[in-house]
Design a protein around this motif. Structure first.
Motif, PDB file in Angstrom:
ATOM      1  N   UNK A  71       0.839  -1.211   0.000  1.00  0.00           N
ATOM      2  CA  UNK A  71       0.000   0.000   0.000  1.00  0.00           C
ATOM      3  C   UNK A  71       0.871   1.256   0.000  1.00  0.00           C
ATOM      4  N   UNK A  72       0.256   2.399  -0.269  1.00  0.00           N
ATOM      5  CA  UNK A  72       1.002   3.666  -0.316  1.00  0.00           C
ATOM      6  C   UNK A  72       0.270   4.765   0.450  1.00  0.00           C
ATOM      7  N   UNK A  73       1.043   5.704   0.962  1.00  0.00           N
ATOM      8  CA  UNK A  73       0.476   6.938   1.506  1.00  0.00           C
ATOM      9  C   UNK A  73       0.315   7.870   0.304  1.00  0.00           C
ATOM     10  N   UNK A  74      -0.851   8.472   0.144  1.00  0.00           N
ATOM     11  CA  UNK A  74      -1.102   9.339  -1.008  1.00  0.00           C
ATOM     12  C   UNK A  74      -0.197  10.564  -0.961  1.00  0.00           C
ATOM     13  N   UNK A  75       0.112  11.104  -2.136  1.00  0.00           N
ATOM     14  CA  UNK A  75       0.929  12.313  -2.230  1.00  0.00           C
ATOM     15  C   UNK A  75       0.200  13.484  -1.554  1.00  0.00           C
ATOM     16  N   UNK A  76       0.965  14.456  -1.011  1.00  0.00           N
ATOM     17  CA  UNK A  76       0.341  15.589  -0.327  1.00  0.00           C
ATOM     18  C   UNK A  76      -0.728  16.306  -1.168  1.00  0.00           C
ATOM     19  N   UNK A  77      -0.456  16.500  -2.464  1.00  0.00           N
ATOM     20  CA  UNK A  77      -1.419  17.226  -3.300  1.00  0.00           C
ATOM     21  C   UNK A  77      -2.776  16.523  -3.313  1.00  0.00           C
ATOM     22  N   UNK A  78      -2.764  15.207  -3.451  1.00  0.00           N
ATOM     23  CA  UNK A  78      -4.048  14.500  -3.586  1.00  0.00           C
ATOM     24  C   UNK A  78      -4.800  14.487  -2.246  1.00  0.00           C
ATOM     25  N   UNK A 198     -19.608  12.928  -5.360  1.00  0.00           N
ATOM     26  CA  UNK A 198     -21.047  12.708  -5.465  1.00  0.00           C
ATOM     27  C   UNK A 198     -21.699  13.413  -4.279  1.00  0.00           C
ATOM     28  N   UNK A 199     -22.611  14.324  -4.571  1.00  0.00           N
ATOM     29  CA  UNK A 199     -23.267  15.087  -3.512  1.00  0.00           C
ATOM     30  C   UNK A 199     -24.720  14.647  -3.385  1.00  0.00           C
ATOM     31  N   UNK A 200     -25.154  14.449  -2.139  1.00  0.00           N
ATOM     32  CA  UNK A 200     -26.548  14.054  -1.915  1.00  0.00           C
ATOM     33  C   UNK A 200     -27.400  15.315  -1.752  1.00  0.00           C
ATOM     34  N   UNK A 201     -28.154  15.642  -2.790  1.00  0.00           N
ATOM     35  CA  UNK A 201     -29.025  16.813  -2.742  1.00  0.00           C
ATOM     36  C   UNK A 201     -30.470  16.359  -2.622  1.00  0.00           C
ATOM     37  N   UNK A 202     -31.357  17.316  -2.358  1.00  0.00           N
ATOM     38  CA  UNK A 202     -32.781  16.979  -2.238  1.00  0.00           C
ATOM     39  C   UNK A 202     -33.295  16.299  -3.500  1.00  0.00           C
ATOM     40  N   UNK A 203     -32.822  16.792  -4.657  1.00  0.00           N
ATOM     41  CA  UNK A 203     -33.318  16.260  -5.933  1.00  0.00           C
ATOM     42  C   UNK A 203     -32.632  14.956  -6.350  1.00  0.00           C
ATOM     43  N   UNK A 204     -31.643  14.528  -5.581  1.00  0.00           N
ATOM     44  CA  UNK A 204     -30.960  13.276  -5.901  1.00  0.00           C
ATOM     45  C   UNK A 204     -29.452  13.417  -5.797  1.00  0.00           C
ATOM     46  N   UNK A 205     -28.722  12.423  -6.289  1.00  0.00           N
ATOM     47  CA  UNK A 205     -27.255  12.451  -6.228  1.00  0.00           C
ATOM     48  C   UNK A 205     -26.696  13.195  -7.442  1.00  0.00           C
ATOM     49  N   UNK A 206     -25.794  14.121  -7.178  1.00  0.00           N
ATOM     50  CA  UNK A 206     -25.185  14.881  -8.271  1.00  0.00           C
ATOM     51  C   UNK A 206     -23.698  14.522  -8.341  1.00  0.00           C
ATOM     52  N   UNK A 207     -23.290  13.982  -9.499  1.00  0.00           N
ATOM     53  CA  UNK A 207     -21.904  13.521  -9.673  1.00  0.00           C
ATOM     54  C   UNK A 207     -21.057  14.536 -10.428  1.00  0.00           C
ATOM     55  N   UNK A 208     -19.837  14.732 -10.011  1.00  0.00           N
ATOM     56  CA  UNK A 208     -18.888  15.515 -10.816  1.00  0.00           C
ATOM     57  C   UNK A 208     -17.592  14.731 -10.960  1.00  0.00           C
ATOM     58  N   UNK A 209     -17.023  14.805 -12.153  1.00  0.00           N
ATOM     59  CA  UNK A 209     -15.722  14.178 -12.411  1.00  0.00           C
ATOM     60  C   UNK A 209     -14.673  15.270 -12.269  1.00  0.00           C
ATOM     61  N   UNK A 210     -13.668  15.027 -11.436  1.00  0.00           N
ATOM     62  CA  UNK A 210     -12.703  16.081 -11.107  1.00  0.00           C
ATOM     63  C   UNK A 210     -11.430  15.991 -11.949  1.00  0.00           C
ATOM     64  N   UNK A 211     -10.677  14.902 -11.807  1.00  0.00           N
ATOM     65  CA  UNK A 211      -9.431  14.778 -12.565  1.00  0.00           C
ATOM     66  C   UNK A 211      -8.935  13.340 -12.531  1.00  0.00           C
ATOM     67  N   UNK A 212      -8.005  13.034 -13.433  1.00  0.00           N
ATOM     68  CA  UNK A 212      -7.429  11.687 -13.484  1.00  0.00           C
ATOM     69  C   UNK A 212      -6.527  11.474 -12.270  1.00  0.00           C
ATOM     70  N   UNK A 213      -6.601  10.285 -11.676  1.00  0.00           N
ATOM     71  CA  UNK A 213      -5.805   9.963 -10.482  1.00  0.00           C
ATOM     72  C   UNK A 213      -5.274   8.533 -10.577  1.00  0.00           C
ATOM     73  N   UNK A 214      -4.443   8.153  -9.623  1.00  0.00           N
ATOM     74  CA  UNK A 214      -3.848   6.805  -9.600  1.00  0.00           C
ATOM     75  C   UNK A 214      -3.875   6.297  -8.157  1.00  0.00           C
TER      76      UNK A 214
END
Ligand code: SAH
Length: 223
Positions: A71-78, A198-214
């Protein structure tokens, strides 16, 4: 005599790591992290204390580092990016972290949230982390050896859930454990992974894609 030499050496290391940590925070700022609450938490938590001594000198590099058991400790930025996304500029109440690893991100989370639960599937890794965290006396952090792909229903709902390992898809169980307005921050994908919110809003779950990760994979079952 030996005592005084030791004292000098210890404070020398302390000062160097304080400065090195301050430089790490400046690099995070330059990389676009603007959440001051996250930046000050990362300035406060001694990242070098979460990795083995042999690699402690690399603790403030912006890279992931090995923590054993593959396993790894994630980089500070992430770490900074994910916690800033989890906060979204608001105060955090109860938070669940899936994938305690060496406990670094959990220690940062404990500074920005009222209450933190962190779960890890590898029992021996968690025991090592428990021993490491003990002297830090973090009173608002609870650790548990369990498979976090099902979340931690006993303490749900959570204002935020942060997953430190990549899922093949967003686990339903985690969505079900979000409080209204709560946010899930999770890497999703196999070869190509994307960080998602993914945010839980009154109208349902709202998904956003942020950036590529590893990330290492989110595995089922405990070890
Ligand atoms: N937040 C950690 C990063 C650890 S890497 C840190 O600061 O060090 C991801 C961790 O997730 C690994 O320790 C891995 O064992 C753990 N993990 C993977 N699948 C899991 C699951 N289903 N439940 C709990 N932990 C899991």
């Amino acid at each position: 005599m030996a005592g005084s030499v030791k004292a000098v050496v210890t404070s020398g290391i302390g000062m160097t790591s304080d400065r090195t940590r301050a430089r790490m925070v400046e690099r995070l700022r330059a990389a676009g992290i603007t959440d001051e609450t996250v930046l000050s938490a990362m300035l406060a938590v001694p990242r070098h204390a979460f990795v083995d001594e042999a690699i402690a000198s690399r603790a403030y590099d912006d890279s992931a580092l090995p923590i054993g058991w593959g396993q790894t400790i994630s980089a500070p930025y992430i770490v900074a990016r994910m916690i800033a996304l989890l906060r979204a500029g608001k105060k955090l109440g109860k938070v669940l972290e899936v994938g305690t690893g060496c406990g670094y991100q959990a220690a940062v989370l404990a500074r920005v949230a009222r209450e933190v639960y962190s779960v890890e599937r590898i029992g021996q890794l968690l025991e090592k982390t428990r021993a490491r965290l003990w002297p830090l006396k973090i009173r608002n952090l609870r650790l548990k050896h369990t498979d976090g792909s099902h979340g931690l229903p006993e303490a749900a709902p959570y204002d935020g859930i942060i997953v430190a390992a990549a899922a093949t898809r967003v686990p339903e169980a985690l969505l079900a454990q979000l409080a209204p307005g709560g946010r899930l921050v999770i890497p999703v994908g196999v070869d190509e992974q994307q960080l998602m919110v993914v945010e839980k809003r009154e109208e349902g779950f709202v998904e956003s894609v942020i950036e590529a990760v590893r990330f290492v994979p989110l595995l089922g079952d405990t070890a």
